[in-house]
Design a protein around this motif. Structure first.
Motif, short mmCIF file in Angstrom:
data_model
loop_
_atom_site.label_atom_id
_atom_site.label_comp_id
_atom_site.label_asym_id
_atom_site.label_seq_id
_atom_site.Cartn_x
_atom_site.Cartn_y
_atom_site.Cartn_z
N TYR A 1 -6.16 11.04 13.63
CA TYR A 1 -5.71 9.74 13.51
C TYR A 1 -4.96 9.09 14.79
CZ TYR A 1 -6.39 10.36 8.69
OH TYR A 1 -6.90 10.32 7.59
N PHE B 1 -2.34 6.06 3.09
CA PHE B 1 -1.94 4.79 2.88
C PHE B 1 -1.90 4.10 1.45
CE2 PHE B 1 -2.73 0.24 2.98
CZ PHE B 1 -1.65 -0.34 3.27
N LEU C 1 9.54 2.67 -1.80
CA LEU C 1 9.40 3.38 -0.65
C LEU C 1 10.37 4.28 0.06
CD1 LEU C 1 7.67 0.57 1.33
CD2 LEU C 1 6.52 2.12 -0.25
N ALA C 2 11.68 4.08 -0.67
CA ALA C 2 12.50 5.03 -0.13
C ALA C 2 12.44 6.50 -0.36
CB ALA C 2 13.99 4.60 -0.77
N LEU D 1 5.44 4.78 10.94
CA LEU D 1 4.22 4.50 11.83
C LEU D 1 2.78 4.54 10.96
CD1 LEU D 1 2.59 4.80 14.65
CD2 LEU D 1 3.11 7.21 14.28
N PHE E 1 11.82 1.02 8.98
CA PHE E 1 11.64 1.25 7.69
C PHE E 1 11.80 -0.05 6.67
CE2 PHE E 1 13.26 2.43 3.39
CZ PHE E 1 12.07 3.00 2.74
N LEU F 1 1.63 -4.56 2.33
CA LEU F 1 1.71 -3.43 3.32
C LEU F 1 0.46 -3.37 4.52
CD1 LEU F 1 3.37 -0.35 1.61
CD2 LEU F 1 4.33 -2.42 2.85
N LEU G 1 -1.18 4.84 10.89
CA LEU G 1 -2.25 5.21 11.61
C LEU G 1 -3.58 5.17 10.98
CD1 LEU G 1 0.13 8.10 11.03
CD2 LEU G 1 -0.95 8.28 13.31
N LYS G 2 -4.68 4.87 11.89
CA LYS G 2 -6.07 4.85 11.37
C LYS G 2 -6.87 5.91 11.93
CE LYS G 2 -8.10 1.93 14.94
NZ LYS G 2 -8.08 0.74 15.32
N TYR H 1 -6.56 5.43 6.59
CA TYR H 1 -5.58 4.96 7.21
C TYR H 1 -4.28 5.97 6.62
CZ TYR H 1 -7.33 0.57 8.76
OH TYR H 1 -8.25 -0.26 9.35
N GLN H 2 -3.45 6.34 7.21
CA GLN H 2 -2.26 7.18 6.99
C GLN H 2 -1.05 6.69 7.17
OE1 GLN H 2 -2.66 11.28 8.11
NE2 GLN H 2 -3.52 11.54 6.01
N VAL H 3 0.30 7.13 6.77
CA VAL H 3 1.50 6.52 6.96
C VAL H 3 2.30 7.52 7.08
CG1 VAL H 3 3.28 4.95 6.15
CG2 VAL H 3 0.82 4.68 5.49
N GLU I 1 1.05 2.22 -0.68
CA GLU I 1 0.78 0.84 -1.06
C GLU I 1 0.92 0.80 -2.61
OE1 GLU I 1 -3.43 -0.09 -0.57
OE2 GLU I 1 -2.67 -2.16 -0.11
#
Lengths: 228, 228
Positions: B94, A102, A111-112, B133, B102, B111, B135-136, A130-132, A106
Motif C-alpha cells: 500500500y 476502507f 469512527l471513534a 492515513l 481524525f 469518506l 492508502l491505496k 484501499y486501506q485506512v 465507510e
C-alpha cells in the motif's frame, strides 16, 4: 564530560512486517559524536539499527532502539547520568493504532471505535484496494528530558521543510522555550544535501550559523564545552 | 548467466520526512548474490539504501531504489536483459494517498473524497491527538515480470507470519501459479532468526527444505543453474 547523543529515526510498527519510519541517515549525529570523541569525551549514542555509526572505539557506547517507547525506556536512566543530551534523532510523532479496509470504515456508524481497536492479525491482509490507518500521537520525548534531569544541558533539533528563515526561527525558539532546551538546532530539509547542511544554533536571543555537518558539529561542541 | 536479484524493503513516502517501510535487512538477498558471484555469474542487485550489500566486486552492479514506482521503472528494462530474477525484496503493498486529522474525517459526509485528495504541506502538521492515513494498493510488481520477459526464470518469495506449513504452502503455490513463477521460496517470520532461516523452495509439485540463509542460497543456486 558524559555526552548523550541520539541519531537516526524511529520506526513505529504497523504489523510485524510494516512500519512508519522517520527518515534519517544518522550522519549528523555520527559527526557530532566523532567531534566529542576526538576531544576525549565519553559518548553514549542512542540510534536506529539502520543509521550510520562511528567506528567502534574507546569512549563510545552505542545502543540501538526502534520505537518511541524503546527510546523513552532507554533514555530515562541515561539522561539522569549524563551531562549533556544532543537529541538529533527523528522521532515519530504518530504511532499506528488500527489498520483496516476502507469499506469497514465507510460503513461504520462511529469512527471513534477505530481509535481503540487493535489488529489481531500478525500481518494485515492486503486484499482491499484501499486501506485506512488510524494513528495516535506519541509522547513528546524532548519534553520529558528536563523532568528527568533538570541539570542536563539539552540541545534539541527542529527540522522544517521549505519554511522561510523567520518561520524556522519562530518554530525553533518556541520549541526551545516549551521544552527548556539550552540550544536548538534549526534546519530545513530544503537546505540539506550531500555537501551542504545549512543550520542555525539558537539560544533565547542569539543565532549561530553553520553551512556543513562538520560546522554544525564544531558549533555544538564549542557551545557545550564553553563553560566547562 | 545474468542474474537479477532484488533485496531489502521499499519505502512509500507519507511526506518528505515520514514513510511506510517494509522491514527487510537485505541479508538473504546479499547471500544469494554472493553465491552466484562466487560461481562467476554476472549479478545485478536492485536494493534499498539501508539494506546490507555484498562488497564492491567484479561482476556485481548495485542499483538503489526507494519506492514501488522506482522499482517498476528500474526493473522493467533489467528483466528484459537478464536470464533470472530472484525477487526477494519486501515490496510495499500500500502507498499513502492522504493523511489528515481524525476530526476532519469524523465530520466528513463522504469518506471516499479522501481517496483522491492530496496533502499540500511538505511536512504534515502534528497537532491533532489522532490522525488518519488513507492508502491505496500498489501495482503487483511480481505479476508484471513474465509480461516483460516470458523467458526469464522467476523465483518469487512468500513471507507469512505464524502460519502453519499447510497454509504457507497453499498461499505460496497460489502465488507461484498466479504470477507464473518457476519457484517460490516460502518462509515464515516466526522461523527466522540470526542463526536460523527455515524455508521451502517450491515448484508446482515438489518442495525443498532449507534451514539457514546459506542453505537457501545454495538451493536457489542449484535450481537456477540446473538445466544450463
Amino acid at each position: 564530560m558524559k555526552i548523550l547523543i541520539t541519531s537516526g529515526g524511529t520506526t513505529e510498527k504497523i504489523d510485524q512486517v510494516r512500519g512508519i519510519t522517520n527518515h534519517s541517515t544518522g550522519r549528523l549525529g555520527k559527526q557530532i559524536a566523532e567531534r566529542f570523541l576526538a576531544a576525549q569525551h565519553q559518548v553514549t549514542l542512542v540510534t536506529a539499527p539502520s543509521a550510520v555509526k562511528p567506528s567502534v572505539q574507546e569512549g563510545l557506547s552505542v545502543l540501538e532502539i526502534s520505537t518511541v517507547a524503546d527510546l523513552i525506556e532507554t533514555l530515562e536512566p541515561l539522561v539522569k547520568t549524563h551531562d549533556v543530551l544532543i537529541h538529533s534523532m527523528a522521532v515519530s510523532d504518530y504511532t499506528p493504532v488500527y489498520m483496516t479496509d476502507f469499506e469497514e470504515v465507510e460503513h461504520a456508524d462511529n469512527l471513534a471505535q477505530f481509535l481503540t481497536k487493535q489488529n489481531t492479525q500478525t500481518k494485515i491482509s492486503s486484499q482491499a484496494d484501499y486501506q485506512v490507518l488510524f494513528l495516535k500521537k506519541t509522547p513528546k520525548v524532548i519534553s520529558l528530558v528536563k523532568q528527568w534531569n533538570p541539570a542536563i544541558k539539552l540541545i534539541g533539533f527542529k527540522l522544517l521543510v521549505n519554511a522561510d528563515k523567520k518561520e524556522l526561527f519562530q518554530v525553533a525558539r518556541n520549541s526551545l522555550n516549551t521544552n527548556q532546551m539550552d540550544y536548538v538546532l534549526a534546519n530545513d530539509l530544503a537546505h540539506i544535501s550531500a555537501e551542504q547542511h545549512l543550520a542555525y544554533l539558537l539560544d533565547k536571543t542569539k543565532a549561530y550559523k553553520a553551512q556543513t555537518k562538520a560546522e554544525i558539529a564544531d558549533l555544538i561542541f564549542e557551545k557545550v564545552t564553553d563553560h566547562d
